[in-house]
Design a protein around this motif. Structure first.
Motif, PDB file in Angstrom:
ATOM      1  N   TRP A  79      54.108  -6.221   4.503  1.00 39.03           N
ATOM      2  CA  TRP A  79      52.892  -5.696   3.890  1.00 39.03           C
ATOM      3  C   TRP A  79      51.845  -6.786   3.660  1.00 39.03           C
ATOM      4  O   TRP A  79      50.643  -6.517   3.723  1.00 39.03           O
ATOM      5  CB  TRP A  79      53.235  -4.974   2.587  1.00 39.03           C
ATOM      6  CG  TRP A  79      53.936  -3.675   2.811  1.00 39.03           C
ATOM      7  CD1 TRP A  79      55.202  -3.352   2.443  1.00 39.03           C
ATOM      8  CD2 TRP A  79      53.412  -2.526   3.484  1.00 39.03           C
ATOM      9  NE1 TRP A  79      55.512  -2.075   2.840  1.00 39.03           N
ATOM     10  CE2 TRP A  79      54.428  -1.534   3.480  1.00 39.03           C
ATOM     11  CE3 TRP A  79      52.202  -2.215   4.089  1.00 39.03           C
ATOM     12  CZ2 TRP A  79      54.264  -0.284   4.046  1.00 39.03           C
ATOM     13  CZ3 TRP A  79      52.027  -0.958   4.666  1.00 39.03           C
ATOM     14  CH2 TRP A  79      53.037  -0.018   4.641  1.00 39.03           C
ATOM     15  N   ASP A  80      52.278  -8.020   3.418  1.00 42.86           N
ATOM     16  CA  ASP A  80      51.314  -9.123   3.329  1.00 42.86           C
ATOM     17  C   ASP A  80      50.584  -9.279   4.658  1.00 42.86           C
ATOM     18  O   ASP A  80      49.348  -9.428   4.700  1.00 42.86           O
ATOM     19  CB  ASP A  80      52.027 -10.433   2.976  1.00 42.86           C
ATOM     20  CG  ASP A  80      52.491 -10.495   1.530  1.00 42.86           C
ATOM     21  OD1 ASP A  80      52.017  -9.668   0.723  1.00 42.86           O
ATOM     22  OD2 ASP A  80      53.323 -11.360   1.210  1.00 42.86           O
ATOM     23  N   ALA A  81      51.347  -9.259   5.751  1.00 44.70           N
ATOM     24  CA  ALA A  81      50.746  -9.394   7.081  1.00 44.70           C
ATOM     25  C   ALA A  81      49.871  -8.192   7.401  1.00 44.70           C
ATOM     26  O   ALA A  81      48.822  -8.313   8.044  1.00 44.70           O
ATOM     27  CB  ALA A  81      51.841  -9.561   8.134  1.00 44.70           C
ATOM     28  N   TYR A  82      50.287  -7.013   6.928  1.00 46.07           N
ATOM     29  CA  TYR A  82      49.511  -5.800   7.194  1.00 46.07           C
ATOM     30  C   TYR A  82      48.146  -5.851   6.513  1.00 46.07           C
ATOM     31  O   TYR A  82      47.126  -5.496   7.119  1.00 46.07           O
ATOM     32  CB  TYR A  82      50.286  -4.566   6.731  1.00 46.07           C
ATOM     33  CG  TYR A  82      49.533  -3.277   6.952  1.00 46.07           C
ATOM     34  CD1 TYR A  82      49.312  -2.800   8.242  1.00 46.07           C
ATOM     35  CD2 TYR A  82      49.032  -2.540   5.887  1.00 46.07           C
ATOM     36  CE1 TYR A  82      48.621  -1.619   8.463  1.00 46.07           C
ATOM     37  CE2 TYR A  82      48.332  -1.362   6.098  1.00 46.07           C
ATOM     38  CZ  TYR A  82      48.133  -0.911   7.380  1.00 46.07           C
ATOM     39  OH  TYR A  82      47.436   0.251   7.597  1.00 46.07           O
ATOM     40  N   ASP A  97      42.666   5.538  12.454  1.00 48.11           N
ATOM     41  CA  ASP A  97      42.930   4.657  13.597  1.00 48.11           C
ATOM     42  C   ASP A  97      42.973   3.200  13.170  1.00 48.11           C
ATOM     43  O   ASP A  97      43.734   2.399  13.722  1.00 48.11           O
ATOM     44  CB  ASP A  97      41.862   4.863  14.672  1.00 48.11           C
ATOM     45  CG  ASP A  97      41.926   6.237  15.314  1.00 48.11           C
ATOM     46  OD1 ASP A  97      42.976   6.901  15.186  1.00 48.11           O
ATOM     47  OD2 ASP A  97      40.932   6.644  15.940  1.00 48.11           O
ATOM     48  N   VAL A  98      42.156   2.836  12.190  1.00 52.49           N
ATOM     49  CA  VAL A  98      42.163   1.465  11.671  1.00 52.49           C
ATOM     50  C   VAL A  98      43.511   1.156  11.024  1.00 52.49           C
ATOM     51  O   VAL A  98      44.111   0.096  11.269  1.00 52.49           O
ATOM     52  CB  VAL A  98      41.021   1.255  10.656  1.00 52.49           C
ATOM     53  CG1 VAL A  98      41.129  -0.124  10.002  1.00 52.49           C
ATOM     54  CG2 VAL A  98      39.663   1.410  11.333  1.00 52.49           C
ATOM     55  N   LEU A 104      50.239  -1.593  14.035  1.00 52.42           N
ATOM     56  CA  LEU A 104      50.717  -1.935  15.378  1.00 52.42           C
ATOM     57  C   LEU A 104      50.505  -3.431  15.654  1.00 52.42           C
ATOM     58  O   LEU A 104      51.372  -4.096  16.238  1.00 52.42           O
ATOM     59  CB  LEU A 104      50.006  -1.089  16.425  1.00 52.42           C
ATOM     60  CG  LEU A 104      50.333   0.410  16.399  1.00 52.42           C
ATOM     61  CD1 LEU A 104      49.439   1.171  17.369  1.00 52.42           C
ATOM     62  CD2 LEU A 104      51.806   0.648  16.728  1.00 52.42           C
ATOM     63  N   ALA A 105      49.363  -3.951  15.224  1.00 50.46           N
ATOM     64  CA  ALA A 105      49.094  -5.380  15.393  1.00 50.46           C
ATOM     65  C   ALA A 105      50.070  -6.213  14.566  1.00 50.46           C
ATOM     66  O   ALA A 105      50.547  -7.267  15.005  1.00 50.46           O
ATOM     67  CB  ALA A 105      47.659  -5.694  14.996  1.00 50.46           C
ATOM     68  N   THR A 106      50.370  -5.731  13.367  1.00 49.03           N
ATOM     69  CA  THR A 106      51.324  -6.434  12.508  1.00 49.03           C
ATOM     70  C   THR A 106      52.698  -6.502  13.155  1.00 49.03           C
ATOM     71  O   THR A 106      53.328  -7.566  13.208  1.00 49.03           O
ATOM     72  CB  THR A 106      51.423  -5.737  11.137  1.00 49.03           C
ATOM     73  OG1 THR A 106      50.145  -5.747  10.512  1.00 49.03           O
ATOM     74  CG2 THR A 106      52.431  -6.435  10.240  1.00 49.03           C
ATOM     75  N   LEU A 185      59.977   0.558  17.672  1.00 50.05           N
ATOM     76  CA  LEU A 185      59.291   0.832  16.410  1.00 50.05           C
ATOM     77  C   LEU A 185      57.820   1.205  16.597  1.00 50.05           C
ATOM     78  O   LEU A 185      57.362   2.198  16.016  1.00 50.05           O
ATOM     79  CB  LEU A 185      59.448  -0.366  15.467  1.00 50.05           C
ATOM     80  CG  LEU A 185      58.996  -0.175  14.015  1.00 50.05           C
ATOM     81  CD1 LEU A 185      59.610   1.076  13.393  1.00 50.05           C
ATOM     82  CD2 LEU A 185      59.351  -1.415  13.187  1.00 50.05           C
ATOM     83  N   PRO A 186      57.028   0.483  17.397  1.00 52.30           N
ATOM     84  CA  PRO A 186      55.630   0.882  17.591  1.00 52.30           C
ATOM     85  C   PRO A 186      55.484   2.283  18.198  1.00 52.30           C
ATOM     86  O   PRO A 186      54.631   3.064  17.769  1.00 52.30           O
ATOM     87  CB  PRO A 186      55.080  -0.192  18.535  1.00 52.30           C
ATOM     88  CG  PRO A 186      55.949  -1.371  18.301  1.00 52.30           C
ATOM     89  CD  PRO A 186      57.314  -0.806  18.059  1.00 52.30           C
TER      90      PRO A 186
END
Length: 204
Positions: A79-82, A97-98, A104-106, A185-186
């Motif tokens: 969640w920090d990375a998110y 979408d954001v 997905l980027a995380t 997962l993605p």
């Protein structure tokens, strides 16, 4: 970066002191998942973890706030990375979408160490009411932080959207947990997210 976070980047800290701290945090987080998984979170005292890693209480509390904190390292790391990914995302088009794109980027940037530690962490949460409560509180804090950072005027709609996103994420993890293949997962998240609209129109 909060004390509980571990870097997801392959880059090592620059100084010897920072590298030693990183190794200590990683050893504590890895051993916590293994030890609590074998003995149970609620029934394993913090001193048992400190003995395994051979660190003092003072060293532990320089790196983590509590026994719950170290057990949830992988969750908090995610969640920090998110939140960082949300900050970095281009804020145009549907916010749904954001939110999806940021997760997905995380996931793309999480390393093998995280993917190894995350599934047993989720099982620990499922088996411990105390840890589950701690995880739920942290999730609520992240949701409040998302509301603050996104700054949409209609707070009710934004809060509902974030609730839907978090629900989709939890459903994704339920689907993923039996096999826990990192590459799946993605795709599972995309499927869960795409199902939200049709789920809201289900009829009895």
């Amino acid at each position: 970066m909060p004390p509980s976070a571990l870097s997801t980047s392959p880059e090592e800290p620059v100084t010897l002191r920072e590298r030693k701290k990183q190794r200590t945090r990683r050893a504590l987080a890895d051993t916590a998942v293994t030890l609590f998984g074998a003995r149970g979170f609620d029934g394993t005292p913090l001193d048992a973890l400190l003995e395994q890693v051979e660190v003092s209480r003072r060293t532990f509390f320089r790196n983590f706030r509590s026994k719950e904190d170290v057990a949830l390292t992988a969750v908090k790391q995610l969640w920090d990375a998110y939140l960082e990914a949300v900050d970095a995302a281009e804020k145009s088009g549907p916010l749904a979408d954001v939110l999806l794109g940021a997760m997905l980027a995380t996931l793309e940037h999480m390393d093998e160490d995280w993917y190894r530690r995350f599934p047993p962490t989720l099982r620990l949460v499922a088996d411990s009411p105390a840890l589950d409560g701690h995880a739920l509180r942290h999730c609520a804090e992240v949701q409040e932080e998302l509301v603050r950072r996104l700054g949409v005027p209609d707070r009710l709609e934004l809060r509902l959207l974030i609730e839907f996103f978090v629900a989709a994420w939890h459903c994704t993890l339920d689907e993923w947990l039996p096999d826990c293949a990192p590459g799946e997962l993605p795709a599972l998240l995309r499927r869960s997210f795409a199902s939200m609209t049709s789920a809201l129109t289900l009829e009895a």
